[in-house]
Design an enzyme around this catalytic site. Sequence first.
Site, short mmCIF file in Angstrom:
data_model
loop_
_atom_site.label_atom_id
_atom_site.label_comp_id
_atom_site.label_asym_id
_atom_site.label_seq_id
_atom_site.Cartn_x
_atom_site.Cartn_y
_atom_site.Cartn_z
N THR A 58 0.83 -1.21 0.00
CA THR A 58 0.00 0.00 0.00
C THR A 58 0.86 1.25 0.00
O THR A 58 0.56 2.23 -0.69
CB THR A 58 -0.96 0.00 1.21
OG1 THR A 58 -1.77 -1.17 1.14
CG2 THR A 58 -1.84 1.24 1.23
N CYS A 59 1.95 1.22 0.75
CA CYS A 59 2.84 2.39 0.83
C CYS A 59 3.43 2.73 -0.53
O CYS A 59 3.51 3.89 -0.92
CB CYS A 59 3.95 2.12 1.84
SG CYS A 59 3.35 1.73 3.50
N SER A 60 3.84 1.72 -1.26
CA SER A 60 4.49 1.92 -2.56
C SER A 60 3.50 2.18 -3.70
O SER A 60 3.81 2.93 -4.62
CB SER A 60 5.34 0.70 -2.93
OG SER A 60 6.44 0.60 -2.07
#
Length: 171
Positions: free
Chosen positions: A54-56
Amino acid sequence: MLQVGDRVPAGTLYEFIEVEGEGCSLGPNAFDIAQSTAGKTIAIFGLPGAFTPTCSAQHVPGYVAAADEFKAAGVDEIWCVSVNDAFVMGAWGREQGTADKVRMMADGSGDFARTTGLELDLSGRGLGTRLQRCSMLVVDGVVCTLNVEAPGKFEVSDAQTLLAQARALRG
């Protein structure tokens, strides 16, 4: 836990510098949080880890895409903070194209996560203690907005939510 109206806690974050200049050497450089936020409006978003799905795929790209809109809304800098070392954050920043848009700030020892009360225990998933997914606007060292995600969620710390808050703050 950190609240709106609180000063950001004293401490140090680290940034991997690619190009020497303005008193910064190549490689990891230490930045005092209080000094770095003084007299500025900083959009800070925190997340559990570099190179995570999700972060990337969503969190960092949203802030990179909206960087010019944040500047137009009066935000001086955007910081991505994660419990990773400066080398990892630097590599992730290169991959994400954050140069001149988002500062990739390393909280390698988790001190920022701990002192803000935004720790997230992901030991059961092999990740140790991390920073909760969150976002905040910090004006002259004071937290003016704070958005903390429920575990496993990505609903309130995204770039568009914080951008709307920055615009509202500016009036």
